[in-house]
Each structure stands twice: as C-alpha cells, then as structure tokens.
Design a protein around this motif. Sequence first.
Motif, PDB file in Angstrom:
ATOM      1  N   MET A  33       0.822  -1.203   0.000  1.00  0.00           N
ATOM      2  CA  MET A  33       0.000   0.000   0.000  1.00  0.00           C
ATOM      3  C   MET A  33       0.862   1.262   0.000  1.00  0.00           C
ATOM      4  SD  MET A  33      -3.288  -1.101   0.274  1.00  0.00           S
ATOM      5  CE  MET A  33      -4.198   0.176   1.063  1.00  0.00           C
ATOM      6  N   THR A  34       1.370   1.629   1.183  1.00  0.00           N
ATOM      7  CA  THR A  34       2.030   2.926   1.307  1.00  0.00           C
ATOM      8  C   THR A  34       3.350   2.897   2.068  1.00  0.00           C
ATOM      9  OG1 THR A  34       0.780   3.439   3.309  1.00  0.00           O
ATOM     10  CG2 THR A  34      -0.168   4.178   1.219  1.00  0.00           C
ATOM     11  N   SER A  35       3.873   1.721   2.376  1.00  0.00           N
ATOM     12  CA  SER A  35       5.102   1.655   3.154  1.00  0.00           C
ATOM     13  C   SER A  35       6.096   0.688   2.522  1.00  0.00           C
ATOM     14  CB  SER A  35       4.785   1.204   4.583  1.00  0.00           C
ATOM     15  OG  SER A  35       5.956   1.133   5.343  1.00  0.00           O
ATOM     16  N   ILE A  36       7.373   1.090   2.530  1.00  0.00           N
ATOM     17  CA  ILE A  36       8.450   0.277   1.965  1.00  0.00           C
ATOM     18  C   ILE A  36       9.566   0.198   2.998  1.00  0.00           C
ATOM     19  CG2 ILE A  36      10.106   0.035   0.067  1.00  0.00           C
ATOM     20  CD1 ILE A  36       8.269   2.295  -1.296  1.00  0.00           C
ATOM     21  N   ASN A  65       5.960  12.408   0.497  1.00  0.00           N
ATOM     22  CA  ASN A  65       6.649  11.137   0.674  1.00  0.00           C
ATOM     23  C   ASN A  65       7.780  11.380   1.663  1.00  0.00           C
ATOM     24  OD1 ASN A  65       7.432   8.418   0.137  1.00  0.00           O
ATOM     25  ND2 ASN A  65       9.063   9.204  -1.149  1.00  0.00           N
ATOM     26  N   SER A  66       7.886  10.528   2.671  1.00  0.00           N
ATOM     27  CA  SER A  66       8.978  10.683   3.630  1.00  0.00           C
ATOM     28  C   SER A  66       9.796   9.405   3.691  1.00  0.00           C
ATOM     29  CB  SER A  66       8.433  11.016   5.020  1.00  0.00           C
ATOM     30  OG  SER A  66       7.635   9.955   5.505  1.00  0.00           O
ATOM     31  N   ALA A  67      11.071   9.567   3.956  1.00  0.00           N
ATOM     32  CA  ALA A  67      11.970   8.420   4.082  1.00  0.00           C
ATOM     33  C   ALA A  67      12.955   8.695   5.211  1.00  0.00           C
ATOM     34  CB  ALA A  67      12.721   8.181   2.775  1.00  0.00           C
ATOM     35  N   ALA A  68      13.333   7.628   5.899  1.00  0.00           N
ATOM     36  CA  ALA A  68      14.314   7.742   6.979  1.00  0.00           C
ATOM     37  C   ALA A  68      15.195   6.504   6.973  1.00  0.00           C
ATOM     38  CB  ALA A  68      13.615   7.873   8.326  1.00  0.00           C
ATOM     39  N   ILE A  77      27.026  12.359  10.114  1.00  0.00           N
ATOM     40  CA  ILE A  77      26.190  13.390   9.471  1.00  0.00           C
ATOM     41  C   ILE A  77      24.732  12.921   9.530  1.00  0.00           C
ATOM     42  CG2 ILE A  77      25.856  14.843   7.435  1.00  0.00           C
ATOM     43  CD1 ILE A  77      28.679  14.027   6.545  1.00  0.00           C
ATOM     44  N   SER A  78      24.150  12.934  10.709  1.00  0.00           N
ATOM     45  CA  SER A  78      22.795  12.417  10.870  1.00  0.00           C
ATOM     46  C   SER A  78      21.735  13.331  10.238  1.00  0.00           C
ATOM     47  CB  SER A  78      22.485  12.202  12.340  1.00  0.00           C
ATOM     48  OG  SER A  78      22.570  13.431  13.045  1.00  0.00           O
ATOM     49  N   ALA A  79      22.098  14.540   9.877  1.00  0.00           N
ATOM     50  CA  ALA A  79      21.156  15.481   9.268  1.00  0.00           C
ATOM     51  C   ALA A  79      20.630  14.975   7.924  1.00  0.00           C
ATOM     52  CB  ALA A  79      21.785  16.848   9.109  1.00  0.00           C
ATOM     53  N   ASN A  80      21.369  14.077   7.273  1.00  0.00           N
ATOM     54  CA  ASN A  80      20.916  13.563   5.965  1.00  0.00           C
ATOM     55  C   ASN A  80      20.263  12.183   6.082  1.00  0.00           C
ATOM     56  OD1 ASN A  80      23.050  11.825   6.328  1.00  0.00           O
ATOM     57  ND2 ASN A  80      24.207  12.484   4.537  1.00  0.00           N
ATOM     58  N   ASP A  81      19.782  11.839   7.278  1.00  0.00           N
ATOM     59  CA  ASP A  81      19.167  10.532   7.474  1.00  0.00           C
ATOM     60  C   ASP A  81      17.663  10.524   7.232  1.00  0.00           C
ATOM     61  OD1 ASP A  81      21.666   9.663   8.147  1.00  0.00           O
ATOM     62  OD2 ASP A  81      21.248   9.397  10.281  1.00  0.00           O
ATOM     63  N   THR A  82      17.074  11.699   6.977  1.00  0.00           N
ATOM     64  CA  THR A  82      15.639  11.782   6.696  1.00  0.00           C
ATOM     65  C   THR A  82      15.419  12.706   5.503  1.00  0.00           C
ATOM     66  OG1 THR A  82      15.316  13.616   8.209  1.00  0.00           O
ATOM     67  CG2 THR A  82      14.964  11.414   9.106  1.00  0.00           C
ATOM     68  N   ALA A  83      14.285  12.479   4.829  1.00  0.00           N
ATOM     69  CA  ALA A  83      13.916  13.343   3.703  1.00  0.00           C
ATOM     70  C   ALA A  83      12.400  13.397   3.598  1.00  0.00           C
ATOM     71  CB  ALA A  83      14.500  12.821   2.392  1.00  0.00           C
ATOM     72  N   LEU A  84      11.884  14.550   3.168  1.00  0.00           N
ATOM     73  CA  LEU A  84      10.460  14.735   2.947  1.00  0.00           C
ATOM     74  C   LEU A  84      10.298  15.477   1.621  1.00  0.00           C
ATOM     75  CD1 LEU A  84       7.478  14.653   3.965  1.00  0.00           C
ATOM     76  CD2 LEU A  84       7.945  16.860   5.054  1.00  0.00           C
ATOM     77  N   VAL A  85       9.557  14.879   0.707  1.00  0.00           N
ATOM     78  CA  VAL A  85       9.303  15.524  -0.595  1.00  0.00           C
ATOM     79  C   VAL A  85       7.829  15.498  -0.896  1.00  0.00           C
ATOM     80  CG1 VAL A  85      11.586  15.084  -1.561  1.00  0.00           C
ATOM     81  CG2 VAL A  85       9.755  13.409  -1.868  1.00  0.00           C
TER      82      VAL A  85
END
Length: 85
Positions: A33-36, A65-68, A77-85
């Motif tokens: 559905m919506t999770s990978i 869409n968010s990813a972590a 560099i934990s600042a690049n461990d998440t993204a939201l688009v």
Amino acid sequence: ATLVDTLDANLLLTTATLEGGGANALAPESDGMTSIAVELGDLAQGQVTTLTVEAIPLGTGVFQNSAAVASQTSDPISANDTALV
C-alpha cells in the motif's frame, strides 16, 4: 542500515527498486500500500544508494513522501538521514 519510506495515504505504491545497495542488501519489501522497508546492507562511507518509488495518485492535490534511514553504526552526518518531498 535500514531505510523506511512512507508514502502519502493518497498514493498507491506500484513498484520500488533499489540500486547500489551495500553488501547483504535485500530487495525492498512493502505492505502493498504505502510503506516500503529496505535493508541496505553494509554501506561504505560516502556510498550512494538509490531507492526508486513509483506510485499512483488516488486523488488530486499535493502529495508527500517521507523516508528515513537508521543504522546501529554511528553516523557523523545524521542530518541527511531523513527526507520529505
């Protein structure tokens, strides 16, 4: 390292492919559905891995869409461990 990608509730996942995973990487698994969830394997410092996600919109509007990514190994560099688009 493990990557979890959560699609907007108004998107239906069609495919997810992993390119450039590390040693022991596994194919993406989905709830259909919506999770990978993807086990990226052992990544070298600076190594790039790409998860390509295709989805069908279930309506009109703006979708998110968010990813972590998480790992038991320390990440300087934990600042690049998440993204939201």
